[in-house]
Design a protein around this motif. Sequence first.
Motif, PDB file in Angstrom:
ATOM      1  N   ALA A  55       4.447  15.619  -5.793  1.00 32.55           N
ATOM      2  CA  ALA A  55       3.800  14.649  -4.916  1.00 32.55           C
ATOM      3  C   ALA A  55       4.830  13.993  -4.018  1.00 32.55           C
ATOM      4  CB  ALA A  55       3.081  13.586  -5.742  1.00 32.55           C
ATOM      5  N   LEU A  56       4.320  13.423  -2.960  1.00 28.47           N
ATOM      6  CA  LEU A  56       5.168  12.708  -2.016  1.00 28.47           C
ATOM      7  C   LEU A  56       4.492  11.373  -1.748  1.00 28.47           C
ATOM      8  CD1 LEU A  56       7.724  13.023  -0.297  1.00 28.47           C
ATOM      9  CD2 LEU A  56       6.283  13.913   1.536  1.00 28.47           C
ATOM     10  N   ASN A  57       5.252  10.326  -1.832  1.00 26.35           N
ATOM     11  CA  ASN A  57       4.690   8.982  -1.644  1.00 26.35           C
ATOM     12  C   ASN A  57       5.176   8.392  -0.331  1.00 26.35           C
ATOM     13  OD1 ASN A  57       3.511   9.153  -4.191  1.00 26.35           O
ATOM     14  ND2 ASN A  57       5.392   8.427  -5.160  1.00 26.35           N
ATOM     15  N   PHE A  58       4.354   7.529   0.221  1.00 31.22           N
ATOM     16  CA  PHE A  58       4.697   6.898   1.497  1.00 31.22           C
ATOM     17  C   PHE A  58       4.332   5.425   1.420  1.00 31.22           C
ATOM     18  CE2 PHE A  58       3.933   5.559   5.852  1.00 31.22           C
ATOM     19  CZ  PHE A  58       5.005   6.107   6.522  1.00 31.22           C
ATOM     20  N   GLN A  59       5.303   4.594   1.716  1.00 29.96           N
ATOM     21  CA  GLN A  59       5.048   3.151   1.762  1.00 29.96           C
ATOM     22  C   GLN A  59       4.428   2.818   3.107  1.00 29.96           C
ATOM     23  OE1 GLN A  59       5.982   0.728  -0.779  1.00 29.96           O
ATOM     24  NE2 GLN A  59       4.574  -0.527   0.430  1.00 29.96           N
ATOM     25  N   ILE A  60       3.239   2.282   3.078  1.00 33.35           N
ATOM     26  CA  ILE A  60       2.527   1.984   4.321  1.00 33.35           C
ATOM     27  C   ILE A  60       2.939   0.614   4.818  1.00 33.35           C
ATOM     28  CG2 ILE A  60       0.257   1.631   5.348  1.00 33.35           C
ATOM     29  CD1 ILE A  60      -0.837   3.544   3.191  1.00 33.35           C
ATOM     30  N   SER A  61       3.351   0.577   6.052  1.00 34.61           N
ATOM     31  CA  SER A  61       3.736  -0.710   6.635  1.00 34.61           C
ATOM     32  C   SER A  61       2.483  -1.554   6.869  1.00 34.61           C
ATOM     33  CB  SER A  61       4.452  -0.486   7.964  1.00 34.61           C
ATOM     34  OG  SER A  61       4.520  -1.704   8.681  1.00 34.61           O
ATOM     35  N   PRO A  62       2.554  -2.828   6.547  1.00 31.58           N
ATOM     36  CA  PRO A  62       1.403  -3.709   6.834  1.00 31.58           C
ATOM     37  C   PRO A  62       1.036  -3.717   8.312  1.00 31.58           C
ATOM     38  CG  PRO A  62       2.966  -4.819   5.401  1.00 31.58           C
ATOM     39  CD  PRO A  62       3.627  -3.552   5.845  1.00 31.58           C
ATOM     40  N   LYS A  63       1.998  -3.375   9.156  1.00 23.77           N
ATOM     41  CA  LYS A  63       1.697  -3.343  10.591  1.00 23.77           C
ATOM     42  C   LYS A  63       0.667  -2.276  10.934  1.00 23.77           C
ATOM     43  CE  LYS A  63       6.310  -4.855  11.974  1.00 23.77           C
ATOM     44  NZ  LYS A  63       7.572  -4.428  12.615  1.00 23.77           N
ATOM     45  N   LEU A  79       0.854  -1.187   0.000  1.00 23.12           N
ATOM     46  CA  LEU A  79       0.000   0.000   0.000  1.00 23.12           C
ATOM     47  C   LEU A  79       0.891   1.240   0.000  1.00 23.12           C
ATOM     48  CD1 LEU A  79      -2.773  -0.804   2.646  1.00 23.12           C
ATOM     49  CD2 LEU A  79      -3.021  -0.737   0.179  1.00 23.12           C
ATOM     50  N   ARG A  80       0.596   2.153  -0.918  1.00 22.92           N
ATOM     51  CA  ARG A  80       1.335   3.414  -0.938  1.00 22.92           C
ATOM     52  C   ARG A  80       0.337   4.558  -0.964  1.00 22.92           C
ATOM     53  NH1 ARG A  80       6.680   2.670  -4.802  1.00 22.92           N
ATOM     54  NH2 ARG A  80       7.479   0.851  -3.706  1.00 22.92           N
ATOM     55  N   LEU A  81       0.649   5.539  -0.179  1.00 23.32           N
ATOM     56  CA  LEU A  81      -0.190   6.745  -0.164  1.00 23.32           C
ATOM     57  C   LEU A  81       0.568   7.865  -0.855  1.00 23.32           C
ATOM     58  CD1 LEU A  81      -2.849   8.004   0.976  1.00 23.32           C
ATOM     59  CD2 LEU A  81      -1.436   8.918   2.810  1.00 23.32           C
ATOM     60  N   LYS A  82      -0.150   8.571  -1.701  1.00 21.23           N
ATOM     61  CA  LYS A  82       0.454   9.701  -2.403  1.00 21.23           C
ATOM     62  C   LYS A  82      -0.254  10.976  -1.984  1.00 21.23           C
ATOM     63  CE  LYS A  82       0.938   9.464  -6.896  1.00 21.23           C
ATOM     64  NZ  LYS A  82       2.394   9.516  -6.997  1.00 21.23           N
ATOM     65  N   ILE A  83       0.538  11.932  -1.588  1.00 18.46           N
ATOM     66  CA  ILE A  83      -0.001  13.268  -1.343  1.00 18.46           C
ATOM     67  C   ILE A  83       0.394  14.135  -2.530  1.00 18.46           C
ATOM     68  CG2 ILE A  83       0.267  15.356   0.044  1.00 18.46           C
ATOM     69  CD1 ILE A  83       0.395  13.681   2.482  1.00 18.46           C
ATOM     70  N   VAL A  84      -0.594  14.699  -3.182  1.00 17.65           N
ATOM     71  CA  VAL A  84      -0.317  15.603  -4.297  1.00 17.65           C
ATOM     72  C   VAL A  84      -0.479  17.030  -3.791  1.00 17.65           C
ATOM     73  CG1 VAL A  84      -0.984  16.299  -6.609  1.00 17.65           C
ATOM     74  CG2 VAL A  84      -1.151  13.892  -5.938  1.00 17.65           C
ATOM     75  N   TYR A  85       0.545  17.810  -4.014  1.00 18.21           N
ATOM     76  CA  TYR A  85       0.503  19.198  -3.554  1.00 18.21           C
ATOM     77  C   TYR A  85      -0.036  20.101  -4.658  1.00 18.21           C
ATOM     78  CZ  TYR A  85       3.145  17.570   0.431  1.00 18.21           C
ATOM     79  OH  TYR A  85       3.526  16.896   1.560  1.00 18.21           O
ATOM     80  N   ASN A  86      -0.286  21.307  -4.274  1.00 14.55           N
ATOM     81  CA  ASN A  86      -0.911  22.226  -5.222  1.00 14.55           C
ATOM     82  C   ASN A  86       0.013  22.586  -6.377  1.00 14.55           C
ATOM     83  OD1 ASN A  86       0.788  23.536  -3.535  1.00 14.55           O
ATOM     84  ND2 ASN A  86      -0.453  25.379  -3.324  1.00 14.55           N
ATOM     85  N   ASP A  87       1.304  22.315  -6.283  1.00 13.96           N
ATOM     86  CA  ASP A  87       2.193  22.580  -7.416  1.00 13.96           C
ATOM     87  C   ASP A  87       2.377  21.329  -8.282  1.00 13.96           C
ATOM     88  OD1 ASP A  87       3.690  20.942  -5.861  1.00 13.96           O
ATOM     89  OD2 ASP A  87       5.485  22.208  -5.848  1.00 13.96           O
ATOM     90  N   ARG A  88       1.549  20.355  -8.039  1.00 12.56           N
ATOM     91  CA  ARG A  88       1.529  19.111  -8.797  1.00 12.56           C
ATOM     92  C   ARG A  88       2.707  18.189  -8.485  1.00 12.56           C
ATOM     93  NH1 ARG A  88       1.715  17.986 -13.272  1.00 12.56           N
ATOM     94  NH2 ARG A  88       0.106  16.410 -13.378  1.00 12.56           N
TER      95      ARG A  88
END
Lengths: 706, 510
Positions: free
Chosen positions: A446-454, A435-444
């Motif tokens: 983005a920052l991604n985060f690998q979600i730990s299964p824990k 699972l990865r979460l992406k935050i898209v900022y207003n300047d297009r």
Amino acid sequence: MNSPATPENEYEPEIFYENNSIAGILTPKVETPLVEAPVESQVDAPIEPEVETPKPDIVRYEGRVDYFDLNSTINGWALNLNDSDAPVVLEFWADSMLLGTCETSLPRPDVLNAFKCSGLPGYAFEGETLAKARSYQEINPEVVFAVRPENSGFTLKFTNSTQPAETPETFQEEPETGADLALMGRLSALEGEAHSLYGIPVRADSCVGFIEAIARDENNLIWVIGWMQRDDLVDRPVIIQDDAKYAAGLAYTLFTRPDLPPEAAGFVGVLQTDWQPSTDTAPIFFIQIGTGRHLRAVNPINIVPKTTLISYARPHWQSAKSKHNLGLQHLVANSQSWDILPEDYSPERMAVEDVQVIAKFGCFVTGWAVSPTKKLDTLHLRAGQTVMSCDPAVITFKPRPDLSSVLPNGDDVLQRAGFSAFFEGDIEDTDINDLRLKIVYNDRTALNFQISPKQVRKISHSGGATRLQTIYPTIMAEPFFPRMAKALRRLDKQRARTITVLQAQTAAHAVVFATPRSQSDIFLMFAGIREHVNSLPNDTGIVILASSDEFRATAVFHFNELKRCTDHPVSLVFVEDVRLASYAVPAVLEKHVQAKTFAYVASGTHLSAAGWRAVSQAREGLTFFDVGNPVQPTAAGEASFSCFAWNVVGIKAYLDRTDTPAGGLESLPPASKLLTLARRVPGAASALFFPSPSPLLHAINSRFES
Amino acid sequence: MKKPKSTAKFTSQTVPNSAVAKPAVTNLPISVQTAPVQIETAQIEPVQIEPVQIEPVQIEPVQTGPASPVTVHSGPVMTAPDAPATEPRPKPKASQRIAVVSHSHPSISKGGAEIAAYTLFHGLRRLGYDAVFIGACQQSQRGKIELGPNEYALYYDPHIYDHFYHLASGEVGIQLMTLIRELDIDLLNFHHFFNMGLAAFKEAAQEASVVFTIHEFLSICHNHGQMITRPAQILCSASSPNACGACFPEYSSQQFALRKQNFLDSLTLADAFVSPSHFLADRFVAWGLERDRMNVIENGLMHLHPPHLASHAENHIWKFGFFGQINPFKGVDIILQACELISKKPDLAAGIRILIHGNLIGQSDSFVKKFEDALEAYDFLSYLGAYNNSSVNSLMENCDYILMPSRWWENSPVVIQEAYAVKRPLICTGIGGMAEKVINNVSGLHFAFNDPADLMAVIEKGASASVHSALVNGIPAVLTADDMAREYLNVFKHIGASVAAAETDAVPAE
């Protein structure tokens, strides 16, 4: 994307019907070529050719300059649209000076396929003509070159990548936003060009640099770093000679490396191609098709993670010179990319603290994100290959003063640093580990985060959903709630299908007990069974549906005692949750007991002596055994699915076709229609308790009819 | 006297309980047992009829009647009847066999109920009746139980027991039924259902006549049968599903209603009830038992000795003794509070001694410290430790009064009978069974519930030769084991009378 370019697959060229034909008349055509339009062309939407009556006395041309390199070749294609088989004599002009001519005579199957015509529309200026051009350019740096059919005013348009070189100083910086998109468009165009040059023979006779490391990213872009001789180009079509030939578009930025002579430079760039790097091969990258100028990869190929490659390149961003500098940087942190960048790549920080997944519905993600300058725009979640977008309307922000060490002096930011978001979509169990979460900022960016299964929790039943109220206290009012409620109702029913048989004996009629959820009530239930079981008809068996929870041992013990005190068939089956045991009845009885009819006593119900007399007799249709309140013994009991008898076919059909309630079939009273059809047995059972459904469970079950 | 026994031992017949003409027990389906082979193979705990190894101390030889078929088995009895008992057993026989059933055995536990049951057993034997004693015993205490002649044990696993509905493993019932059948029991006098469970009680009641002796309120009250609310520890007058649910929120009021229903369904199968106090009897009648079947018989004492009556000199130091478990219900903390008040009256403090006998059980650390501090602070307060029941007479004779400051109702505590046996008046809380057994200003003095100042005042009042003498004269006689047995026999005869026409003999005479 596309398969490797081969003559067999008849690649179709990019053809833009632009208003640049000699007579200003758009070329009619029978069929629109099946062209994958590059992004740039999408911006200027292709103009669908209008069908007009052609003027037969005017020769109409179409053509392109696909490749322009005064050191090697100038090539492309040209067609006489009135007679495609007729060769076209082309003139190569420098300003007003004619440098030379050539005639179309090279095969271009892509062009012929696109125009559905025949002929040899390809051309190439080489040799002396190019020498003249180089001399002229040295004297007249501002020269404008053009290729035109002889005796016509039509000028072949340059394909974008083949514009004559400009000096680096004249690069126009990409706009702040959209640089990554522009770069992607450019790469597509370059790759297309490379496809069009696919037929040109290549010969690796001039190595002009090396690719020192390669990384493949989530979007199938190939990132490369290395060095090459400077030639003032920063993007180009490339043919990769590996196990086969591959077309590619390459864009890069150059930077000075102290280990290199001045005429060479380090580069970091990106390839768009179908080629796959492999350590088993030694690919050659022809960067000037037709000239033999190429790059080689170090052998074996140094394939690294993208983060490694980016970490290496990042210090050079500032000194790099290229119109693609910004685009490359944006592409690294591109909103389309799901790559995890090094933590120090940007000042943005984020974390995911909790993920609550409801199968076949979606998930709730709680975390935080801080940025000193950017504003969060949207959130996306990728589960395996599935990408889900968050509805911005249901994002909740919360103050996170505890993050002051992450972002000092950022009180305003911290006021909205915490977030909770909902993503609708199916998340398979196998995808929970990715699972990865992406935050898209207003300047297009983005920052991604690998979600730990824990951090992931599965909500597998309606009861577990109550913890969502810590995220959405009034979750029942959220727009997604009706769909969530339906998913939870479905989950409860599905969950009951997981059964484990300890012992099963066949019986024509079964009295099915779901074990209570307290040890005392289990003792009471088994005491009642032991007392009455031998009074039942011989074809009647006892089926215990128990939970493998803390009371499992109690159930097993009493079941063994029951076996010893009766010759009636007895079965013990474990279900995941005894509250949902009614949903397991068809599967248990049909597959393991082979019973045709049954009576069911729910977990919170105690069968009275009258009930025991009735359970063996109720074999026709639906019968409700009224459940009373033992605190008010004189009050009439109520019909419910807590205690009822039916046939297996009936209950199976009912469960299959009905949107049943969460928390067990007995969570809702039977529909009035059922009550009118069913028989009733008064005084048959007592409630061990009257559960007070949580407001959430009530809401889950309140929006549909049983 | 005896009910027609079930002929459906291994069948699925339903046998009416016609022996006792009361609606509650007629037409009850009898529990159907499995075939003998299941008993043999079912890994049940064997019903052990222990060989006699130890002669009970101070038990007179049983003067058995001519037809007393007392059999001492030399080993465990594991066999079921040779053939399923599908036919009535050969009857009649010359005498009726009575089983006194207790939830424990005095060699394991010396609680009031098991002592009373054991006393009755011996009383019946002394009178020549064919009585046996059946005591429940934890499996882990097999090696500790000391069974005398005509004493049997059934074994239970305390981990397989539900303390809410009071239901035990089905094996306990199987053991009990096997004993009833093997020993040919005609009448069962249960002194408790605890450890055996109501299901066993119910099965037995469908097999033989049953008299149930009530010793406390456990059927009515889940709080250890104390009828004290939780957590406020307020005296409770009557149970109800909602009130009990308030004391035990972990249970629903419906569960409490079913608990009561299950108790009544089981207990009302008894042919008669015996209560050692009117107070207890009234509570149970109010709860749901039939008054007509209720009898009040005081507990007897196994051993009685002529009391030693001391003379009181003018400067006599009056001794007030507490005897019993020092648990939160027994009110020793009220004595300690009274001690503090007494200490402020030097004349009174100089003229009395308060002696505490017993074990500290279930007390908090804070109480223990308070207790120790009080012992340190007050010269007139002494802790004499635990005592052996055989020495209780002499210990009580060392006192002038026996203190009983219980915080709960009590029923008919044996301490009262023991005190009376040595002619010692009591000072007790004026509630419940204590108020009934100790007549205020006649055989003892009452003080107000939970009132240490009143306790001090009563102690002060009792420290008088004239008061003491008057109270001693008011102490009633105490029942012996024989007396108790005779009273019980009247009850047995009474319930047997209804079947006398069908039976050839009543209870055999000595």
